[in-house]
Scaffold this active site. Structure first.
Site, mmCIF file in Angstrom:
data_model
loop_
_atom_site.group_PDB
_atom_site.id
_atom_site.type_symbol
_atom_site.label_atom_id
_atom_site.label_comp_id
_atom_site.label_asym_id
_atom_site.label_seq_id
_atom_site.Cartn_x
_atom_site.Cartn_y
_atom_site.Cartn_z
ATOM 1 N N LEU A 165 0.811 -1.226 0.000
ATOM 2 C CA LEU A 165 0.000 0.000 0.000
ATOM 3 C C LEU A 165 0.844 1.276 0.000
ATOM 4 C CD1 LEU A 165 -2.929 -1.086 2.406
ATOM 5 C CD2 LEU A 165 -2.810 -1.269 -0.090
ATOM 6 N N ALA B 266 6.085 -3.191 -8.400
ATOM 7 C CA ALA B 266 7.426 -2.812 -8.873
ATOM 8 C C ALA B 266 7.580 -1.300 -8.796
ATOM 9 C CB ALA B 266 7.622 -3.263 -10.325
ATOM 10 N N TYR C 198 14.938 1.760 -15.206
ATOM 11 C CA TYR C 198 13.647 1.088 -15.059
ATOM 12 C C TYR C 198 13.464 0.033 -16.161
ATOM 13 C CZ TYR C 198 8.682 0.269 -15.685
ATOM 14 O OH TYR C 198 7.471 -0.336 -15.875
ATOM 15 N N ARG D 129 11.340 16.150 -22.666
ATOM 16 C CA ARG D 129 11.727 15.350 -21.503
ATOM 17 C C ARG D 129 12.806 14.378 -21.969
ATOM 18 N NH1 ARG D 129 7.038 11.917 -18.587
ATOM 19 N NH2 ARG D 129 7.208 10.755 -20.534
HETATM 20 N N1 UDP Z 1 3.835 14.355 -21.464
HETATM 21 C C1 UDP Z 1 3.761 15.732 -21.512
HETATM 22 N N2 UDP Z 1 3.557 16.420 -20.346
HETATM 23 C C2 UDP Z 1 3.438 15.793 -19.139
HETATM 24 C C3 UDP Z 1 3.500 14.381 -19.097
HETATM 25 C C4 UDP Z 1 3.706 13.696 -20.290
HETATM 26 O O1 UDP Z 1 3.860 16.349 -22.582
HETATM 27 O O2 UDP Z 1 3.287 16.475 -18.111
HETATM 28 C C5 UDP Z 1 4.050 13.608 -22.722
HETATM 29 C C6 UDP Z 1 5.315 12.767 -22.703
HETATM 30 O O3 UDP Z 1 6.408 13.499 -23.197
HETATM 31 C C7 UDP Z 1 4.937 11.608 -23.625
HETATM 32 C C8 UDP Z 1 3.426 11.476 -23.445
HETATM 33 O O4 UDP Z 1 2.991 12.698 -22.864
HETATM 34 O O5 UDP Z 1 5.185 11.953 -24.960
HETATM 35 C C9 UDP Z 1 3.045 10.325 -22.533
HETATM 36 O O6 UDP Z 1 3.817 10.428 -21.354
HETATM 37 P P1 UDP Z 1 3.520 9.546 -20.067
HETATM 38 O O7 UDP Z 1 4.453 10.021 -18.988
HETATM 39 O O8 UDP Z 1 2.064 9.560 -19.789
HETATM 40 O O9 UDP Z 1 3.888 8.074 -20.514
HETATM 41 P P2 UDP Z 1 5.248 7.463 -21.120
HETATM 42 O O10 UDP Z 1 5.115 7.580 -22.610
HETATM 43 O O11 UDP Z 1 6.396 8.220 -20.559
HETATM 44 O O12 UDP Z 1 5.202 6.048 -20.670
#
Ligand code: UDP
Length: 337
Positions: free
Chosen positions: A34, A76, A142, A282
């Site tokens: 949890l 995980a 990860y 990012r």
């Molecule tokens: N994304 C974004 N702003 C945010 C969070 C995510 O623009 O605050 C974009 C991110 O760059 C990716 C997509 O949304 O292209 C999905 O991101 P998420 O973190 O949901 O999943 P991931 O693809 O990283 O598993």
């Protein structure tokens, strides 16, 4: 009827799988500490053991108390950014927890083991859609921890005959269409819940991570797969494990949507604009990630039922609009099966 051990069954994907197992009449024992999971997300018909899965004595007690037909392993660490700051913890915890759990399953004579894995195994893909033959080259600790865990399961299979499966999820999204479960992470890092929170005034404006990608609108494209469809994939793969092991599947809708398309979908579904600002890329985000689930479809008959982005967003929106504080103001009776 069968009985399954589900680690992380109080978490987002795990809780939807527990609900699906209960709905088809299976018995479920959830082990969850949890830390990330929510007690209210565990369907009342399921047994909940509050324990850390790294506690091997507790695990042995659980295996001694029940006889299981299979293990589904969700618990995980799963934040890519955090994994780059603490790679050793991620690799140590994710790999060792998976392998000691597999070892306990072998000792208990439990023949089936299914783990949740990730599209992060593929790093920057050489082509899309990504099938199971694509090169495995994780960019994050990860992703690497999940790849190492999968390799460990290969050994469990070779040495002990444990039949194993791994599902590599693309972007799990949405909520139970009947509103019994939803997505509630702390911290939340995923696009759809962050954007919905922004639109509802529950969180800050969304930052779009990069608008200069080589995509039609400049934002990243992802494959959003409904969590209820994901749950259905687990049940089908679990059944297939009766006959054979070594199953590795990519799971997605096979359709990509850009960040801007997600924001437009939220507007279309809710009538609310998502407050947003353009920001920097990012680190480690590939421009396009789209799954080929052809192998899963061919071998198990799975097909996504909630395959339009608007449907996915609608279920996510409904749950968050009904429970703005997530599981903190969630009535547990709603989750009963
Ligand atoms: N994304 C974004 N702003 C945010 C969070 C995510 O623009 O605050 C974009 C991110 O760059 C990716 C997509 O949304 O292209 C999905 O991101 P998420 O973190 O949901 O999943 P991931 O693809 O990283 O598993």
């Amino acid at each position: 009827m069968a009985r399954y051990l589900v680690t992380g069954g109080a978490g987002y994907v795990g809780s939807h799988v527990v609900l699906a197992l209960r709905e088809r009449g299976d018995d479920v024992v959830v082990v969850d500490d949890l830390r990330q999971g929510h007690r209210q997300a565990v369907s009342p018909g399921a047994e909940l053991v509050v324990a850390d899965i790294s506690d091997r004595r507790r695990l042995d007690e659980v295996f001694a108390s029940w006889k299981f037909d299979g293990v589904l392993h969700f618990a995980a660490l799963s934040l890519v950014g955090e994994s780059m700051r603490e790679p050793l913890r991620y690799i140590a915890e994710n790999v060792s927890n998976t392998l000691w759990l597999a070892e306990a399953a072998v000792r208990a004579g439990c023949g089936r083991f299914l783990m949740s894995s990730t599209a992060a195994l593929f790093g920057l893909p050489e082509s899309v859609p990504i099938d199971e033959g694509a090169r495995l080259q994780p960019l994050s600790a990860y992703g690497d921890s999940k790849l190492m865990a999968e390799k460990g399961l290969d050994w469990a299979e070779r040495a002990h005959g444990l039949r194993t499966a791994s599902l590599r999820y693309f972007n799990a999204a949405g909520a139970d269409p009947q509103g019994r479960l939803g997505e509630d992470h702390d911290p939340e890092t995923h696009l759809i819940p962050l954007a919905i929170n922004a639109a509802l005034g529950l969180g800050p404006a969304l930052t779009i991570f990069g608008s200069d990608y080589n995509t039609p609108d400049g934002t990243c494209i992802r494959d959003y797969v409904h969590v209820t469809d994901l749950a259905d994939a687990h049940l089908r793969v679990l059944d297939r494990l009766n006959a054979e092991g070594g199953l590795r599947y990519n799971v997605g809708n096979g359709q990509g949507y850009s960040v801007r398309e997600v924001l437009a979908s939220i507007k279309a579904v809710s009538g609310r604009e998502v407050p947003c600002a353009l920001g920097a890329r990012r680190q480690g985000d590939p421009a396009v990630l789209v799954a080929s689930s052809a192998k899963l479809q061919r071998e198990t008959g799975w097909a996504p039922r909630y395959d339009s982005l608007d449907e996915i967003v609608r279920t996510a929106w409904s749950w968050r609009a009904a429970y703005p504080q997530g599981y903190r103001n969630f009535s547990p009776t709603v989750a009963s099966v």
